[in-house]
Design a protein around this motif. Structure first.
Motif, PDB file in Angstrom:
ATOM      1  N   ARG A  96     -17.674 -15.763  46.556  1.00 48.01           N
ATOM      2  CA  ARG A  96     -16.372 -15.658  47.201  1.00 48.01           C
ATOM      3  C   ARG A  96     -16.123 -14.231  47.678  1.00 48.01           C
ATOM      4  O   ARG A  96     -15.576 -14.000  48.755  1.00 48.01           O
ATOM      5  N   ARG A 145     -17.964 -13.323  51.058  1.00 47.08           N
ATOM      6  CA  ARG A 145     -17.814 -14.277  52.165  1.00 47.08           C
ATOM      7  C   ARG A 145     -17.692 -13.543  53.486  1.00 47.08           C
ATOM      8  O   ARG A 145     -17.303 -12.384  53.551  1.00 47.08           O
ATOM      9  N   ARG A 146     -18.053 -14.236  54.523  1.00 54.19           N
ATOM     10  CA  ARG A 146     -18.061 -13.654  55.856  1.00 54.19           C
ATOM     11  C   ARG A 146     -16.655 -13.551  56.446  1.00 54.19           C
ATOM     12  O   ARG A 146     -16.298 -12.546  57.043  1.00 54.19           O
ATOM     13  N   HIS A 147     -15.861 -14.596  56.264  1.00 52.56           N
ATOM     14  CA  HIS A 147     -14.503 -14.625  56.814  1.00 52.56           C
ATOM     15  C   HIS A 147     -13.519 -14.304  55.690  1.00 52.56           C
ATOM     16  O   HIS A 147     -13.367 -15.074  54.743  1.00 52.56           O
ATOM     17  N   VAL A 148     -12.845 -13.199  55.795  1.00 52.75           N
ATOM     18  CA  VAL A 148     -11.967 -12.707  54.726  1.00 52.75           C
ATOM     19  C   VAL A 148     -10.810 -13.664  54.453  1.00 52.75           C
ATOM     20  O   VAL A 148     -10.347 -13.773  53.314  1.00 52.75           O
ATOM     21  N   ASP A 149     -10.367 -14.388  55.452  1.00 53.09           N
ATOM     22  CA  ASP A 149      -9.213 -15.275  55.282  1.00 53.09           C
ATOM     23  C   ASP A 149      -9.545 -16.590  54.590  1.00 53.09           C
ATOM     24  O   ASP A 149      -8.643 -17.290  54.147  1.00 53.09           O
ATOM     25  N   ASN A 150     -10.802 -16.950  54.473  1.00 51.49           N
ATOM     26  CA  ASN A 150     -11.202 -18.194  53.812  1.00 51.49           C
ATOM     27  C   ASN A 150     -11.394 -17.945  52.308  1.00 51.49           C
ATOM     28  O   ASN A 150     -12.491 -17.824  51.816  1.00 51.49           O
TER      29      ASN A 150
END
Length: 76
Positions: free
Chosen positions: A37, A40-45
């Motif tokens: 976690r 992760r690539r997308h901070v908002d997910n």
């Protein structure tokens, strides 16, 4: 469900150590989930599972139960 004889006739200390080991395994899996976690690539997910809390609680419980089991083994 029929339990294997090794578990059925095991001492309480052995059962404590097995439960503690299972909790420590869950803690290791939760730590891996938290690491995944965090990287992760997308901070908002973010996700919904509180991996850090699960890892901390199962680690504490696993260590306590394992120590009680080992103390039982030592005392005989």
């Amino acid at each position: 469900m029929k339990l294997p004889d090794a578990i059925l006739f095991a001492s309480d200390a052995t059962r404590y150590v097995m439960v503690g080991g299972a909790l420590l395994l869950i803690s290791a899996l939760a730590m891996a989930g938290e690491r995944r976690r965090a990287k992760r690539r997308h901070v908002d997910n973010v996700g919904i599972m509180p991996w850090r809390d699960i890892a901390a609680l199962t680690m504490m419980a696993g260590l306590i139960v394992t120590v009680f089991g080992v103390m039982g083994w030592i005392r005989g």
